[in-house]
Write an enzyme that holds these catalytic residues in place. Structure first.
Site, mmCIF file in Angstrom:
data_model
loop_
_atom_site.group_PDB
_atom_site.id
_atom_site.type_symbol
_atom_site.label_atom_id
_atom_site.label_comp_id
_atom_site.label_asym_id
_atom_site.label_seq_id
_atom_site.Cartn_x
_atom_site.Cartn_y
_atom_site.Cartn_z
ATOM 1 N N ASN A 132 8.242 21.054 -10.097
ATOM 2 C CA ASN A 132 7.071 21.113 -9.216
ATOM 3 C C ASN A 132 5.806 20.902 -10.013
ATOM 4 O OD1 ASN A 132 8.553 21.947 -6.936
ATOM 5 N ND2 ASN A 132 8.289 24.112 -7.451
ATOM 6 N N GLY A 183 7.780 24.488 -11.609
ATOM 7 C CA GLY A 183 9.086 24.372 -10.955
ATOM 8 C C GLY A 183 10.061 25.243 -11.734
ATOM 9 N N THR A 241 15.520 41.648 -13.584
ATOM 10 C CA THR A 241 14.260 41.696 -14.343
ATOM 11 C C THR A 241 13.248 42.477 -13.506
ATOM 12 O OG1 THR A 241 13.611 39.523 -13.461
ATOM 13 C CG2 THR A 241 14.719 39.550 -15.597
ATOM 14 N N GLY A 289 10.798 46.306 -17.651
ATOM 15 C CA GLY A 289 11.841 45.728 -18.505
ATOM 16 C C GLY A 289 12.946 45.092 -17.685
ATOM 17 N N THR A 343 3.140 34.126 -13.799
ATOM 18 C CA THR A 343 3.882 32.935 -13.351
ATOM 19 C C THR A 343 4.825 32.462 -14.461
ATOM 20 O OG1 THR A 343 1.911 32.266 -12.123
ATOM 21 C CG2 THR A 343 3.632 30.609 -12.383
ATOM 22 N N ALA A 344 6.087 32.261 -14.093
ATOM 23 C CA ALA A 344 7.120 31.730 -15.010
ATOM 24 C C ALA A 344 7.636 32.759 -16.021
ATOM 25 C CB ALA A 344 6.670 30.466 -15.731
ATOM 26 N N ALA A 345 7.264 34.025 -15.866
ATOM 27 C CA ALA A 345 7.820 35.039 -16.782
ATOM 28 C C ALA A 345 9.338 35.129 -16.587
ATOM 29 C CB ALA A 345 7.169 36.391 -16.532
ATOM 30 N N GLY A 346 9.766 35.145 -15.325
ATOM 31 C CA GLY A 346 11.210 35.196 -15.053
ATOM 32 C C GLY A 346 11.913 33.948 -15.571
ATOM 33 N N ASP A 347 11.258 32.799 -15.419
ATOM 34 C CA ASP A 347 11.856 31.542 -15.912
ATOM 35 C C ASP A 347 11.982 31.580 -17.434
ATOM 36 O OD1 ASP A 347 11.817 30.614 -13.299
ATOM 37 O OD2 ASP A 347 9.846 29.680 -13.539
ATOM 38 N N SER A 384 4.943 35.246 -22.567
ATOM 39 C CA SER A 384 4.487 34.268 -21.561
ATOM 40 C C SER A 384 3.453 34.880 -20.608
ATOM 41 C CB SER A 384 5.667 33.688 -20.772
ATOM 42 O OG SER A 384 6.098 34.591 -19.783
ATOM 43 N N GLY A 386 -0.628 29.955 -16.603
ATOM 44 C CA GLY A 386 0.146 28.767 -16.228
ATOM 45 C C GLY A 386 1.634 28.949 -16.423
ATOM 46 N N SER A 402 2.569 28.469 -20.719
ATOM 47 C CA SER A 402 2.628 29.872 -21.172
ATOM 48 C C SER A 402 3.895 30.192 -21.961
ATOM 49 C CB SER A 402 2.561 30.805 -19.953
ATOM 50 O OG SER A 402 3.786 30.768 -19.229
HETATM 51 O O1 RIB Z 1 8.733 30.646 -11.231
HETATM 52 C C1 RIB Z 1 7.480 30.026 -11.253
HETATM 53 C C2 RIB Z 1 7.549 28.712 -10.536
HETATM 54 O O2 RIB Z 1 7.828 28.953 -9.186
HETATM 55 C C3 RIB Z 1 6.271 27.924 -10.555
HETATM 56 O O3 RIB Z 1 6.123 27.094 -11.685
HETATM 57 C C4 RIB Z 1 6.321 27.166 -9.238
HETATM 58 O O4 RIB Z 1 6.508 25.803 -9.384
HETATM 59 C C5 RIB Z 1 7.442 27.819 -8.442
HETATM 60 O O5 RIB Z 1 8.536 27.009 -8.387
#
Ligand code: RIB
Length: 306
Positions: free
Chosen positions: A12, A40, A222, A227, A250-254, A284, A289, A293
């Site tokens: 995304n 994404g 998570t 923690g 944003t994106a910490a889980g990723d 992150s 972002g 991040s």
């Molecule tokens: O997990 C974060 C992501 O969720 C963002 O980058 C966004 O694109 C959504 O998919």
């Protein structure tokens, strides 16, 4: 383990507004800043796995537009194999409209665009990538039948299979559980999957046990600043989060999922892999972002808790 991670998932362009708070229904609120940032869940996890030491290939789909080109270029810049990031005409690239508030929490609306065209047939064309992987990673921003196909192939090929059930809208199909080695929801996703509100360590443990009872082999919930909680039939372990000052979650889980997958693919044990993913995720959240991040292995190794 040869250190190879394959991510089947979404790309995304994130359209990120920062504002003092999230707007209420019907309200127009002045924001403080705007940025377009590569994101994404699938692409973020691929970037995390690459920066955190794995060789990575991504299977995904973008539209034939500027965002699609920019997202592919962002992955190529991380040495991610993008032969299976297909470009489709007549569809826009996926986007996420994100608002980040003053307390660094976010709210996100996604429009699938090309991600919705990642069919099982497309994944089958790149089956050789799955066959070459150590760890296969999926999320839920692509069609459910594609996730089902990927989990099934990952299991048939004897790979370590990770599902990050995000975003979750409903409980998972029962037949998916035996296909997954590690199910990694956050607290709200665990609540949606189980119907159990998750707002504490003890409620997370109850939800994790419900997911084990449903057939999950291993579950990692998570929990942000609390923690993470690991659960298997051997028992439950809590991993406290390193203390940091959050700027944007944003994106910490990723980052956790990508770091955990990279560590497993490099042969590290699951305890190490959880600590590694967790430190990467903590770093992150200190930066704005999604993909910008995500830290590198070197940054994780040099991390000193506050
Ligand atoms: O997990 C974060 C992501 O969720 C963002 O980058 C966004 O694109 C959504 O998919």
């Amino acid at each position: 383990m040869s250190g190879k991670v394959v991510v089947v998932g979404s790309l995304n362009m994130d359209l990120v507004t920062r504002a003092c708070r999230l707007p209420k229904a019907g309200e127009t609120l002045a924001g403080e800043s705007f940025a377009t940032v590569p994101g994404g869940k699938g692409a973020n996890q691929a970037v995390a796995a690459a920066r955190l030491g794995a060789r990575v290939a991504m299977i995904g789909c973008v539209g034939d537009d500027a965002y699609g080109e920019q997202l592919r270029a962002a992955l190529v810049a991380e040495q991610i194999d993008c032969q299976a990031v297909t470009t489709t005409a007549d569809v826009s690239t996926g986007i996420a409209a994100i608002v980040v508030d003053a307390s660094s929490q976010n709210a996100i609306i996604i429009v699938a665009g090309g991600n919705g065209l990642l069919t099982p047939k497309v994944v089958t064309r790149f089956d050789a990538l799955l066959a070459d992987a150590d760890v296969v990673v999926c999320q839920l921003e692509v069609p459910m039948e594609t996730v089902c196909h990927t989990l099934t192939r990952g299991r048939e090929l004897g790979k370590t299979v990770i599902l990050n059930p995000a975003p979750a809208a409903a409980p998972l199909p029962a037949q998916w559980f035996p296909l997954i080695d590690y199910l990694i929801p956050n607290e709200s996703e665990a609540a949606i999957l189980t119907g159990i509100p998750v707002d504490s360590l003890s409620s997370a443990e109850t939800a994790a046990n419900a997911l084990l009872a449903a057939g999950a082999a291993k579950v990692i919930i998570t929990l942000g600043e609390l923690g993470s909680l690991f659960a298997s039939t051997q028992g439950v372990r809590h991993y406290p989060a390193p203390a940091v000052v959050a700027v944007d979650t944003t994106a910490a889980g990723d980052t956790f999922v990508g770091g955990f997958a990279a560590a497993l693919a490099q042969g590290r044990n699951e305890d190490d892999a959880i600590r590694f993913g967790q430190t990467a995720a903590a770093l992150s959240v200190t930066r704005a972002g999604a993909q910008p991040s995500i830290p590198t292995s070197r940054e994780v190794q040099g991390f000193k808790p506050a």
